[in-house]
Design an enzyme around this catalytic site. Structure first.
Site, PDB file in Angstrom:
ATOM      1  N   ARG A 509      -5.028   5.709  -4.678  1.00  0.00           N
ATOM      2  CA  ARG A 509      -3.904   6.121  -3.855  1.00  0.00           C
ATOM      3  C   ARG A 509      -2.554   5.564  -4.288  1.00  0.00           C
ATOM      4  O   ARG A 509      -1.546   5.864  -3.670  1.00  0.00           O
ATOM      5  CB  ARG A 509      -4.130   5.737  -2.376  1.00  0.00           C
ATOM      6  CG  ARG A 509      -5.430   6.274  -1.827  1.00  0.00           C
ATOM      7  CD  ARG A 509      -5.379   6.343  -0.346  1.00  0.00           C
ATOM      8  NE  ARG A 509      -5.013   5.048   0.219  1.00  0.00           N
ATOM      9  CZ  ARG A 509      -4.494   4.902   1.426  1.00  0.00           C
ATOM     10  NH1 ARG A 509      -4.238   5.946   2.161  1.00  0.00           N
ATOM     11  NH2 ARG A 509      -4.213   3.715   1.890  1.00  0.00           N
ATOM     12  N   ASP A 510      -2.519   4.766  -5.296  1.00  0.00           N
ATOM     13  CA  ASP A 510      -1.228   4.224  -5.706  1.00  0.00           C
ATOM     14  C   ASP A 510      -1.206   4.062  -7.224  1.00  0.00           C
ATOM     15  O   ASP A 510      -0.787   3.040  -7.752  1.00  0.00           O
ATOM     16  CB  ASP A 510      -0.988   2.880  -5.006  1.00  0.00           C
ATOM     17  CG  ASP A 510       0.485   2.484  -5.046  1.00  0.00           C
ATOM     18  OD1 ASP A 510       1.327   3.367  -5.294  1.00  0.00           O
ATOM     19  OD2 ASP A 510       0.778   1.292  -4.829  1.00  0.00           O
TER      20      ASP A 510
END
Ligand SMILES: *[C@@H]1O[C@H](CO)[C@@H](O)[C@H](O)[C@H]1NC(C)=O
Ligand SMILES: *[C@@H]1O[C@H](CO)[C@@H](O)[C@H](O)[C@H]1NC(C)=O
Ligand SMILES: *[C@@H]1O[C@H](CO)[C@@H](O)[C@H](O)[C@H]1NC(C)=O
Ligand SMILES: *[C@@H]1O[C@H](CO)[C@@H](O)[C@H](O)[C@H]1NC(C)=O
Ligand SMILES: *[C@@H]1O[C@H](CO)[C@@H](O)[C@H](O)[C@H]1NC(C)=O
Length: 606
Positions: A509-510
């Site tokens: 997610r990042d």
């Protein structure tokens, strides 16, 4: 009324005669030619127990019962005709052929209550033994195996030293306690107290047919949920299990001690000891005693901790099955594994300690197996959920297996343990917490193809003599094209591992340049799992910060979101440009900054 001197001699004489009659009545045996009337009693030979007619405190009904002879507070331990009271003192107790003890209504000879037997003997007698056992037997045969009938097989609410609480498989008879309705009515109340050997033995308290409490299995020392019963100087207790019988029994070590276990009208069992000094029954410990004793309060894989609020929690590595219900303090749905079992891929066992062992109703056991054999056996059967030692008394022996969801667990201050089945990926996850950045896993086919096409593309660009910008970290001497390919390749592998090879799907997610670390050999490592989440199967989740279009629109992130980020990252590396949408963290030595040897020990909590 005043007693004058003139009256005194008469009073004296009366008392004298009454006591004569009492002494003559103090027999421990009645034969077929004797009857025991209301007001007369039998007394065991050592004077411990007395049997006769009595009325409870606020009742006029008459019952045949047994009580302690030596103590001042009237304490009835057994009642014969508890369901059929006599309404006046016309009852008589007698022994009749072929060997029955009967309670008759003397007015009309109707049978109020009777003992039971399938055999008969020549000279039947009823005898009150020192143990408090009223038996019907042949006058000349003292062998307990030949008793026609004994009150120890038909208990009321009291368990005495030497009684066998449980099952006789030969006769099919269960010996159990059942509470009085109330202190004025000895008829069967709401609660019963059983030694239940189904699966593996536990004490079970029921209200009608509904289980209220289970003690946890016998572990060689005590019942799992009652560690405080463990060390006791006054009595020893134990469980007997064989093909003929299964029972719990206790024995007073000092015969001068007067002690009993009762089941109260409200369903609690309490060992009580008579204390001469206080002239009272003192309670040792009661069960069930706390909210955590309520049967299955926290549901499957839930664990009750009286010191916590709320008392119910999930065992480590388990999550509430119904989080909403759980919030409402409805814990009955219990918990489920964080990672579901997949027997085919091989499971492992995790040790949980300090808990009351779960309900063993559906358990299997083997007294001669070792713990290792036990584990192997459990592993072989996909429906086996847990195992442990059968008997912890001599350093541990035997094998106890569970085949259902584990329930009725609470924390106990004792080193009792159980090995609970887990998906092997659950453990892998733990290990990978530290090693996740060492991406040594084999390249998957898809990534090989992606890598190859990229390589071709890069070669083409190199041939076209495309120049990288000065001052751009990607353009520095360290990053020739093979290096860039190596880096891209490494990141792809890492993502592949997270998304696919790791059994617990992890979405980073990042993913961005600043989160890619390089070691001295230019091997990339994905870092910063602060936003990572794990999901089962094709699950997706919603969260607050992200970068891919569908996340921006729907607030949904998935594997696709990471792939999107990977694409952006690819473009960055290939073009040597930095995407404006990506943040740069100066304190990181990463793709955007200096390339340095970088050692990290990253942890994340999935
Ligand atoms: C005993 O017999 C009398 C007379 O038949 C009857 O009224 C009474 O209810 C009987 N007692 C019991 C407890 O059955
Ligand atoms: C007991 O009660 C019954 C009636 O219930 C009566 O017939 C009988 O005489 C009574 N017996 C005594 C000893 O009072
Ligand atoms: C007496 O024995 C029979 C047969 O063994 C049994 O069915 C019955 O329930 C027994 N009655 C009592 C009061 O124990
Ligand atoms: C218990 O385990 C032993 C050793 O594995 C085995 O020989 C024996 O048959 C087992 N007993 C039962 C009742 O299964
Ligand atoms: C697993 O154990 C359960 C309970 O004993 C049994 O019913 C089932 O048949 C076993 N399954 C296998 C595959 O052995």
């Amino acid at each position: 009324m005043k007693i004058s001197n003139k009256d005194f001699p008469l009073l004296f004489v009366l008392t004298f005669f009454m006591s004569i009659q009492k002494i003559s009545n103090a027999t421990d045996t009645i034969t077929t030619t004797q009857i025991l009337r209301d007001g007369e009693t039998m007394v065991s030979s050592d004077g411990s127990f007395e049997l006769g007619f009595f009325s409870p405190e606020n009742s006029k009904n008459r019952y045949v019962g047994m009580w302690y002879k030596k103590i001042t507070v009237s304490t009835v331990v057994w009642v014969a005709n508890r369901e059929v009271p006599l309404t006046n003192t016309s009852g008589v107790l007698k022994v009749v052929d072929p060997g029955l003890l009967v309670l008759l209504n003397d007015t009309n000879g109707g049978i109020i209550w009777s003992s039971n037997t399938s055999r008969h003997v020549k000279t039947p007698v009823a005898k009150l033994l020192d143990s408090g056992n009223l038996v019907v037997k042949d006058a000349n045969d003292d062998d307990p195996g030949n008793f026609l009938w004994e009150s120890f097989n038909y208990l009321t609410d009291t368990l005495l030293s030497g009684m066998k609480l449980g099952w006789n498989y030969k006769t099919g008879l269960e010996v159990y306690l059942s509470s009085w309705k109330n202190k004025d009515d000895p008829s069967s109340g709401d609660f019963t107290y059983h030694f239940d050997p189904t699966g593996y033995p536990q004490i079970v308290v029921k209200r009608g047919s509904v289980v209220q409490y289970k003690s946890g299995p016998w572990n060689g020392l005590h019942f799992s949920g009652t560690p405080n019963l463990r060390k006791n100087l006054f009595y020893k207790y134990g469980v007997v299990l064989n093909k003929n019988e299964a029972y719990f029994t206790y024995e007073l070590l000092d015969r001068s001690i007067i002690s009993r276990v009762t089941l109260s009208e409200s369903g609690v069992s309490q060992p009580l000891t008579w204390v001469d000094r206080t002239q009272r029954w003192e309670v040792d410990i009661i069960h069930p005693t706390e909210i955590c004793d309520i049967y299955r309060l926290c549901g499957a894989y839930g664990s009750c901790n009286i010191a916590k609020s709320p008392v119910c929690g999930c065992l480590d590595r388990f999550l509430p099955k119904d989080p909403e219900g759980w919030k409402r303090a409805d814990w009955s749905s219990g918990c489920v594994r964080r990672t579901s079992l997949n027997c085919k891929n091989g499971d492992v066992f995790l040790k949980y300690s300090g808990i009351k062992l779960p309900d063993t109703q559906y358990s299997l056991f083997n007294q001669s197996m070792t713990l290792e054999e036990c584990k192997v056996l459990c592993l072989k059967n996909c429906s086996c959920t847990a195992y442990t030692d059968l008997d912890i008394s001599k350093g541990g022996s035997g094998c106890l297996l569970w085949f259902e969801d584990l329930a009725n667990i609470k924390l106990v201050p004792e080193e009792q343990y159980i090995y609970i089945r887990m998906a092997s990926s659950e453990l892998e996850l733990k290990r990978k917490k530290r090693e996740i950045l060492v991406l040594s896993l084999s390249l998957s086919m898809g990534m090989v193809l992606l890598g190859l096409s990229l390589m071709l593309y890069l070669r083409k660009r190199k041939k076209s003599n495309h120049r990288l910008r000065e001052g751009d970290p990607m353009g520095s001497a360290l990053f020739d094209w093979p290096k860039r390919f190596q880096i891209i390749n490494g990141i792809a592998r890492g993502l592949m591992y997270l998304h696919q090879d790791s059994r617990l799907r992890i979405i980073h997610r990042d993913l961005k340049a600043s989160n890619i670390l390089l070691d001295s050999d230019m091997n990339p490592k994905i870092s910063d799992f602060g936003m990572a989440r794990s999901f089962g199967g094709n699950e997706t989740g919603a969260n607050t910060s992200y970068m891919s279009p569908e996340y921006a629109v729907d607030g949904i992130f998935s594997v696709k979101s990471d792939v999107f980020s990977f694409g952006v990252l690819l473009l960055e590396i290939v073009s040597g440009k930095r995407n404006r949408g990506f943040s740069h963290r100066d304190h990181h030595h990463n793709l955007l900054g200096h390339v340095n040897v970088h050692k990290h020990d990253y942890q994340f909590d999935a």
